[in-house]
Design an enzyme around this catalytic site. Structure first.
Site, PDB file in Angstrom:
ATOM      1  N   TYR A  71      28.008  30.002  41.042  1.00 50.16           N
ATOM      2  CA  TYR A  71      29.177  29.916  40.210  1.00 50.16           C
ATOM      3  C   TYR A  71      30.011  28.866  40.735  1.00 50.16           C
ATOM      4  O   TYR A  71      30.496  27.966  40.278  1.00 50.16           O
ATOM      5  CB  TYR A  71      29.866  31.292  40.157  1.00 50.16           C
ATOM      6  CG  TYR A  71      30.840  31.314  39.249  1.00 50.16           C
ATOM      7  CD1 TYR A  71      30.706  31.362  37.727  1.00 50.16           C
ATOM      8  CD2 TYR A  71      32.294  31.368  39.752  1.00 50.16           C
ATOM      9  CE1 TYR A  71      31.598  31.541  36.863  1.00 50.16           C
ATOM     10  CE2 TYR A  71      33.368  31.582  38.769  1.00 50.16           C
ATOM     11  CZ  TYR A  71      33.227  31.516  37.270  1.00 50.16           C
ATOM     12  OH  TYR A  71      34.087  31.475  36.533  1.00 50.16           O
TER      13      TYR A  71
ATOM     14  N   LYS B  51      30.438  25.281  39.516  1.00 50.76           N
ATOM     15  CA  LYS B  51      31.572  24.653  38.633  1.00 50.76           C
ATOM     16  C   LYS B  51      32.119  23.510  39.240  1.00 50.76           C
ATOM     17  O   LYS B  51      32.534  22.434  38.717  1.00 50.76           O
ATOM     18  CB  LYS B  51      32.862  25.756  38.669  1.00 50.76           C
ATOM     19  CG  LYS B  51      32.511  26.926  37.587  1.00 50.76           C
ATOM     20  CD  LYS B  51      32.756  26.485  36.335  1.00 50.76           C
ATOM     21  CE  LYS B  51      32.665  27.963  35.401  1.00 50.76           C
ATOM     22  NZ  LYS B  51      32.790  27.864  34.053  1.00 50.76           N
TER      23      LYS B  51
ATOM     24  N   VAL C  83      40.283  44.039  36.908  1.00 49.33           N
ATOM     25  CA  VAL C  83      41.276  44.953  35.906  1.00 49.33           C
ATOM     26  C   VAL C  83      40.562  45.639  34.753  1.00 49.33           C
ATOM     27  O   VAL C  83      41.044  46.890  34.644  1.00 49.33           O
ATOM     28  CB  VAL C  83      42.182  43.849  35.185  1.00 49.33           C
ATOM     29  CG1 VAL C  83      43.094  44.395  34.164  1.00 49.33           C
ATOM     30  CG2 VAL C  83      42.885  42.933  36.177  1.00 49.33           C
TER      31      VAL C  83
ATOM     32  N   ASN D 190      37.786  47.297  35.361  1.00 44.05           N
ATOM     33  CA  ASN D 190      37.123  48.382  35.870  1.00 44.05           C
ATOM     34  C   ASN D 190      38.488  49.457  36.325  1.00 44.05           C
ATOM     35  O   ASN D 190      38.118  50.572  35.949  1.00 44.05           O
ATOM     36  CB  ASN D 190      36.678  47.865  37.642  1.00 44.05           C
ATOM     37  CG  ASN D 190      35.323  47.692  37.521  1.00 44.05           C
ATOM     38  OD1 ASN D 190      34.582  47.316  36.351  1.00 44.05           O
ATOM     39  ND2 ASN D 190      34.846  47.370  38.770  1.00 44.05           N
ATOM     40  N   PHE D 191      39.423  48.995  36.519  1.00 44.63           N
ATOM     41  CA  PHE D 191      40.746  50.132  36.904  1.00 44.63           C
ATOM     42  C   PHE D 191      40.975  50.723  35.666  1.00 44.63           C
ATOM     43  O   PHE D 191      41.372  51.979  35.729  1.00 44.63           O
ATOM     44  CB  PHE D 191      41.707  49.136  37.670  1.00 44.63           C
ATOM     45  CG  PHE D 191      41.567  48.847  39.168  1.00 44.63           C
ATOM     46  CD1 PHE D 191      40.307  49.339  39.802  1.00 44.63           C
ATOM     47  CD2 PHE D 191      42.444  48.316  39.731  1.00 44.63           C
ATOM     48  CE1 PHE D 191      40.003  48.821  41.202  1.00 44.63           C
ATOM     49  CE2 PHE D 191      42.336  47.733  41.516  1.00 44.63           C
ATOM     50  CZ  PHE D 191      41.294  48.286  41.908  1.00 44.63           C
TER      51      PHE D 191
ATOM     52  N   GLN E 149      42.786  35.493  49.354  1.00 41.56           N
ATOM     53  CA  GLN E 149      43.982  35.411  48.741  1.00 41.56           C
ATOM     54  C   GLN E 149      43.616  34.274  47.598  1.00 41.56           C
ATOM     55  O   GLN E 149      43.058  33.633  47.697  1.00 41.56           O
ATOM     56  CB  GLN E 149      44.833  34.980  49.661  1.00 41.56           C
ATOM     57  CG  GLN E 149      44.602  33.640  50.391  1.00 41.56           C
ATOM     58  CD  GLN E 149      45.732  33.397  51.572  1.00 41.56           C
ATOM     59  OE1 GLN E 149      46.704  33.946  51.727  1.00 41.56           O
ATOM     60  NE2 GLN E 149      45.407  32.229  52.133  1.00 41.56           N
TER      61      GLN E 149
END
Ligand code: NAD
Ligand code: UGA
Length: 345
Positions: A176, A180, A219, A221-222, A305
Site C-alpha cells: 500500500y 502509493k 473509528v 471498529n470502535f 504518530q
C-alpha cells in the site's frame, strides 16, 4: 488528392467532419463536465459522487470492481441520466471520454489491502498507469488520492509535504504505502514527460457514514463495538496517534484541489491529534459509557504518530476542516445504528 505535407500537418480533408449526435446539441448535454471516479462505490468515492452530482453541469461515471465498495453506496444515483456505473477493474485498460479523473480505486483499510498484497500493488501501479494513459489520450486532468502512509513511520512531526518519509520497502504494509509512492512518481513523470495536468492529495485518516461496518479501521471498529456492547479493542501500545478528518471536509478539499491550479502533493486531513486510547475514551463517553476498553496485540509496522501540517492546503486551497472529532462521531453513530438495526437505548 493527397496534401503536399508528408507529416499530415497540412492535410485537408474533402469530407466535412462528422455531425455530433443530436443529443449533444441539446441544452442538457452541452455544458457538461464529464467526470470519472475510480473507486466511486467506496466510502470516500461515494460521498464525492454525491457532492459532484449536486452540480447539474456534471456527468459522473463511476468505475469500481466492488472489492471493498458496494452498489448500495450509490443506490440514489442508479438510473439518473447524468450518472453511469461500470463494473471494471482499473488494472485493465479503460477506453472512455472524460474531462476529469478522480482516481481513488484502491482498498484503504489495512485488513483489506494486506489480504491480497500483490493485487494491491497492481492496483496502485498498473491501475494508476492505466488511468494516466487514459488522461493522456483524452487530455483529462487527473487527481490521485495518495495517503499519509507515504510518510511511513514518520521521524518528522507533524508531517509536511517536503518530508520524504520513513517507509519499510519490504514490510506487510509496503504493497500500500510503497504502491502509493510509485503512483505519485508515475503522476509526476507523466506530468513532466507528457504535460498531463495532475493533482495529488495526501489523505490522512478519514471517517464518516458508509464506512464498512467490519472494515477493520479504528473509528468504524470502535463505533460498531460500542453499539454492539462489545469491548473497544485498542491495539498496543495505545499511545500511537492519528488525526481524523470527517468525510464531508475531505470531499470539499478534494474538489478544491481538482479545481485549483496546484499539482500538490497537498496534505488533506484534520490536524487534531489523538492517541488510540483517547479515541476509545471519546467513543465510550459519547456512545456507550458502560463499554469496556481492552488492549490487544498490534500488527507490524504500525506508524506511531501521524498529524498533518495543512499550511499548504490553507494557503493554496483556502481549505481547512470544519468538523471536530466529537461532532463527527455522533453523525457516524446514527448511520451505523441504522445499518446495524440497533436504536439508541
Ligand atoms: N479513508 C482514509 O482514511 C484514506 C486515507 C488515505 C488515503 N485514502 C485513499 O482514498 C481512496 C478511497 O479510500 P476509501 O476509504 O474510500 O476506501 P474504500 O475501500 O471504501 O474504497 C476504495 C474503492 O476502490 C475500489 N477498488 C479497489 N480496487 C479496485 C480495482 N482494482 N479496480 C476498481 N476498483 C477498485 C473498491 O471496491 C472501493 O469501492 C483510496 O485510494 C485510499 O488509498 C483513504
Ligand atoms: O491516513 C492514512 O493515510 C491511512 O489511514 C488508515 O491507516 P491506519 O491509520 O493504519 O488505519 P487504522 O486501521 O484505522 O488504524 C489506526 C490505528 O488504530 C489502531 N487500531 C485499529 C483497529 C482497532 O480495532 N484498534 C486499534 O487500536 C491501529 O493499531 C492504528 O494504530 C487507512 O486505512 C489507510 O488507507 C490510509 O491510507
Amino acid at each position: 488528392m493527397a496534401s503536399e505535407a508528408s507529416n499530415g500537418d497540412n492535410h485537408v480533408s474533402s469530407k466535412p467532419p462528422p455531425e455530433p449526435s443530436p443529443l449533444r446539441k441539446a441544452k442538457f448535454f452541452q455544458a457538461n463536465m464529464r467526470i470519472l471516479i475510480t473507486g466511486g462505490a467506496g466510502f470516500i468515492g461515494s460521498h464525492l459522487v454525491d457532492r459532484l452530482m449536486q452540480n447539474e453541469k456534471n456527468e459522473v461515471i463511476v468505475v469500481d470492481n466492488y472489492f471493498t465498495g458496494s452498489k448500495d453506496n450509490l443506490r440514489q444515483w442508479i438510473g439518473h441520466p447524468r450518472f453511469e456505473l461500470i463494473r471494471h477493474d482499473v488494472t485493465e485498460p479503460l477506453l472512455i471520454e472524460v474531462d476529469q479523473i478522480y482516481h481513488l480505486a484502491c482498498p484503504a483499510s489495512p485488513i483489506f489491502y494486506k489480504y491480497n498484497p500483490v493485487k494491491t500493488i497492481k492496483t496502485n501501479v498498473i491501475g494508476t498507469l492505466n488511468m494516466l494513459g487514459l488522461a493522456k489520450r483524452v487530455g483529462a486532468r487527473i487527481l490521485l488520492t495518495s495517503t499519509s502512509e507515504v510518510y511511513g513511520d514518520p521521524l518528522m512531526h507533524p508531517q509536511d509535504e517536503t518530508y520524504w518519509g520513513n517507509v519499510n520497502p519490504i514490510g506487510v504494509r509496503s504493497c500500500y504505502d510503497e504502491g502509493k509512492r510509485v503512483a505519485e512518481t508515475l503522476m509526476f513523470d507523466y506530468h513532466r514527460q507528457h504535460g498531463i495536468e495532475i493533482r495529488i492529495a495526501r489523505i490522512f485518516n478519514t471517517y464518516g457514514p458508509r464506512m464498512n461496518i467490519d472494515d477493520g479501521r479504528v473509528v468504524s471498529n470502535f463505533i460498531a463495538q460500542a453499539i454492539r456492547d462489545e469491548p473497544l479493542t485498542v491495539q498496543l501500545p495505545g499511545t500511537q496517534t492519528r488525526s481524523f478528518c470527517y468525510v464531508s471536509d475531505m470531499v470539499d478539499g478534494l474538489i478544491r484541489l481538482m479545481e485549483g491550479d496546484n499539482t500538490g502533493p497537498i496534505n488533506l486531513g484534520n490536524p487534531g491529534e489523538f492517541t488510540m486510547l483517547e479515541l476509545a475514551e471519546n467513543v465510550k463517553e459519547l456512545i456507550n459509557p458502560e463499554v469496556e476498553i481492552v488492549k490487544v496485540e498490534n500488527t507490524p509496522d504500525d506508524p506511531r504518530q501521524r498529524k498533518p501540517d495543512i499550511t499548504k492546503a490553507k494557503e493554496l486551497l483556502g481549505w481547512e476542516p470544519t468538523i471536530k472529532l466529537r461532532d463527527g462521531l455522533p453523525l457516524m453513530e446514527d448511520d451505523f445504528r441504522k445499518r446495524l438495526g440497533i436504536p439508541r437505548k
